[in-house]
Motif scaffolding. Sequence first.
Motif, PDB file in Angstrom:
ATOM      1  N   TYR A   1      43.257   0.184  66.793  1.00 19.40           N
ATOM      2  CA  TYR A   1      43.143   0.483  68.221  1.00 19.40           C
ATOM      3  C   TYR A   1      41.696   0.297  68.681  1.00 19.40           C
ATOM      4  O   TYR A   1      40.750   0.468  67.901  1.00 19.40           O
ATOM      5  N   TYR A   2      41.592  -0.008  69.975  1.00 12.45           N
ATOM      6  CA  TYR A   2      40.282  -0.104  70.618  1.00 12.45           C
ATOM      7  C   TYR A   2      40.202   0.987  71.676  1.00 12.45           C
ATOM      8  O   TYR A   2      41.098   1.132  72.513  1.00 12.45           O
ATOM      9  N   PHE A   3      39.109   1.759  71.659  1.00 11.36           N
ATOM     10  CA  PHE A   3      38.881   2.824  72.636  1.00 11.36           C
ATOM     11  C   PHE A   3      37.523   2.608  73.300  1.00 11.36           C
ATOM     12  O   PHE A   3      36.547   2.194  72.655  1.00 11.36           O
ATOM     13  N   SER A   4      37.474   2.919  74.604  1.00  9.13           N
ATOM     14  CA  SER A   4      36.213   2.840  75.347  1.00  9.13           C
ATOM     15  C   SER A   4      36.210   3.913  76.436  1.00  9.13           C
ATOM     16  O   SER A   4      37.268   4.368  76.894  1.00  9.13           O
ATOM     17  N   TYR A   5      35.004   4.281  76.862  1.00  9.85           N
ATOM     18  CA  TYR A   5      34.882   5.261  77.948  1.00  9.85           C
ATOM     19  C   TYR A   5      33.645   4.919  78.776  1.00  9.85           C
ATOM     20  O   TYR A   5      32.667   4.346  78.280  1.00  9.85           O
ATOM     21  N   HIS A   6      33.739   5.273  80.041  1.00 10.35           N
ATOM     22  CA  HIS A   6      32.629   5.052  80.975  1.00 10.35           C
ATOM     23  C   HIS A   6      32.475   6.338  81.788  1.00 10.35           C
ATOM     24  O   HIS A   6      33.387   6.739  82.531  1.00 10.35           O
TER      25      HIS A   6
ATOM     26  N   VAL B   1      24.240  14.647  79.918  1.00  8.62           N
ATOM     27  CA  VAL B   1      25.598  14.510  79.349  1.00  8.62           C
ATOM     28  C   VAL B   1      25.499  14.246  77.860  1.00  8.62           C
ATOM     29  O   VAL B   1      24.712  13.410  77.410  1.00  8.62           O
ATOM     30  N   LYS B   2      26.325  14.980  77.113  1.00  7.44           N
ATOM     31  CA  LYS B   2      26.568  14.713  75.710  1.00  7.44           C
ATOM     32  C   LYS B   2      28.085  14.691  75.495  1.00  7.44           C
ATOM     33  O   LYS B   2      28.748  15.721  75.674  1.00  7.44           O
ATOM     34  N   VAL B   3      28.595  13.495  75.146  1.00  2.98           N
ATOM     35  CA  VAL B   3      30.044  13.302  74.988  1.00  2.98           C
ATOM     36  C   VAL B   3      30.326  12.746  73.605  1.00  2.98           C
ATOM     37  O   VAL B   3      29.600  11.881  73.101  1.00  2.98           O
ATOM     38  N   SER B   4      31.399  13.251  72.975  1.00  3.51           N
ATOM     39  CA  SER B   4      31.839  12.761  71.675  1.00  3.51           C
ATOM     40  C   SER B   4      33.289  12.282  71.753  1.00  3.51           C
ATOM     41  O   SER B   4      34.104  12.847  72.504  1.00  3.51           O
TER      42      SER B   4
ATOM     43  N   ASP C   1      23.135  11.040  77.548  1.00  2.00           N
ATOM     44  CA  ASP C   1      22.423  10.453  78.683  1.00  2.00           C
ATOM     45  C   ASP C   1      21.694  11.567  79.435  1.00  2.00           C
ATOM     46  O   ASP C   1      22.286  12.604  79.754  1.00  2.00           O
ATOM     47  N   GLN C   2      20.396  11.324  79.721  1.00  2.00           N
ATOM     48  CA  GLN C   2      19.588  12.313  80.444  1.00  2.00           C
ATOM     49  C   GLN C   2      19.647  12.032  81.949  1.00  2.00           C
ATOM     50  O   GLN C   2      19.430  10.907  82.396  1.00  2.00           O
TER      51      GLN C   2
ATOM     52  N   ASN D   1      19.557  11.159  91.095  1.00  2.00           N
ATOM     53  CA  ASN D   1      19.982   9.793  90.758  1.00  2.00           C
ATOM     54  C   ASN D   1      21.298   9.853  89.970  1.00  2.00           C
ATOM     55  O   ASN D   1      21.463  10.703  89.086  1.00  2.00           O
ATOM     56  N   VAL D   2      22.215   8.972  90.283  1.00  2.00           N
ATOM     57  CA  VAL D   2      23.492   8.879  89.567  1.00  2.00           C
ATOM     58  C   VAL D   2      23.318   7.901  88.416  1.00  2.00           C
ATOM     59  O   VAL D   2      22.843   6.780  88.604  1.00  2.00           O
ATOM     60  N   ASP D   3      23.689   8.333  87.235  1.00  2.00           N
ATOM     61  CA  ASP D   3      23.541   7.492  86.043  1.00  2.00           C
ATOM     62  C   ASP D   3      24.910   7.258  85.409  1.00  2.00           C
ATOM     63  O   ASP D   3      25.914   7.873  85.791  1.00  2.00           O
ATOM     64  N   GLN D   4      24.962   6.371  84.384  1.00  2.00           N
ATOM     65  CA  GLN D   4      26.201   6.076  83.661  1.00  2.00           C
ATOM     66  C   GLN D   4      25.940   6.124  82.165  1.00  2.00           C
ATOM     67  O   GLN D   4      24.862   5.757  81.701  1.00  2.00           O
ATOM     68  N   ALA D   5      26.987   6.554  81.452  1.00  2.00           N
ATOM     69  CA  ALA D   5      26.981   6.560  79.989  1.00  2.00           C
ATOM     70  C   ALA D   5      28.316   5.988  79.518  1.00  2.00           C
ATOM     71  O   ALA D   5      29.365   6.252  80.119  1.00  2.00           O
ATOM     72  N   SER D   6      28.269   5.188  78.450  1.00  2.00           N
ATOM     73  CA  SER D   6      29.506   4.558  77.981  1.00  2.00           C
ATOM     74  C   SER D   6      29.467   4.388  76.476  1.00  2.00           C
ATOM     75  O   SER D   6      28.419   4.488  75.823  1.00  2.00           O
TER      76      SER D   6
END
Length: 261
Positions: A175-180, A188-191, A204-205, A210-215
């Motif tokens: 399987y392939y998994f992704s998140y944005h 943000v700290k996501v696992s 991500d700090q 400011n709006v930021d993105q983590a993926s």
Amino acid sequence: MAIYTIVGISHRMMEKFKRGLRMLLLGALLLLLALPSYGQDTMQGPPLPKGACTGWMAGIPGHPGHNGTPGRDGRDGTPGEKGEKGDPGLVGPKGDTGETGITGIEGPRGFPGVPGRKGEPGESAYVYRSAFSVGLESRVTVPNVPIRFTKIFYNQQNHYDGTTGKFLCNIPGLYYFSYHITVYLKDVKVSLYRNDKALLFTHDQFQNQNVDQASGSVLLYLEKGDQVWLQVYEGENHNGVYADNVHDSTFTGFLLYHNIE
């Protein structure tokens, strides 16, 4: 003159007989020509023998003599003209097979053949499908528990459970998994977890105002019954996961290939 017929002789004897008869007749004719004609003047002939009467005349010719013996065979005649062609003879037995000849030069390429008929439809192979794509509807999330993505983009097989926020593997395979994740107001700290074990970490700090993105993305081999989800770790100070009507935080996964034995 009487003609005598001989019975029982062969054709060759008959030919010899005819030739002998002609010779005999020729001799008789020559004899008659040698005698003085009737009423011819005796003074013109040779002197009469002593004691012969004057005015004598020739007697009547006697009967023909007997046939002589057949003469010898004549010479062979000249060859006759060629005869007509005879009928074909019987077909003879088949002869032995001859030696193979030398291969000839390859001929020009022929025209394309007529297309064959369309074949019968084959059995369709079963396609194993498992995929989902979901988003966050509210900015309210709870740390240290699975994030509940309730905005459904695709979940046709219902392998993702929006009430728990977890994907349940029904088909073993890769399987392939992704998140944005949209980051706002906090760090943000996501696992990404599989069966209560964190496998992938993203940090991500937040930058002020400011709006930021983590993926993140990963390939995972799953057995049937395995579960996968996203979760905020290390408390509320790192819970900057955000979503509104113009910003999305999404979670996606799908099967690349199955492994059904």
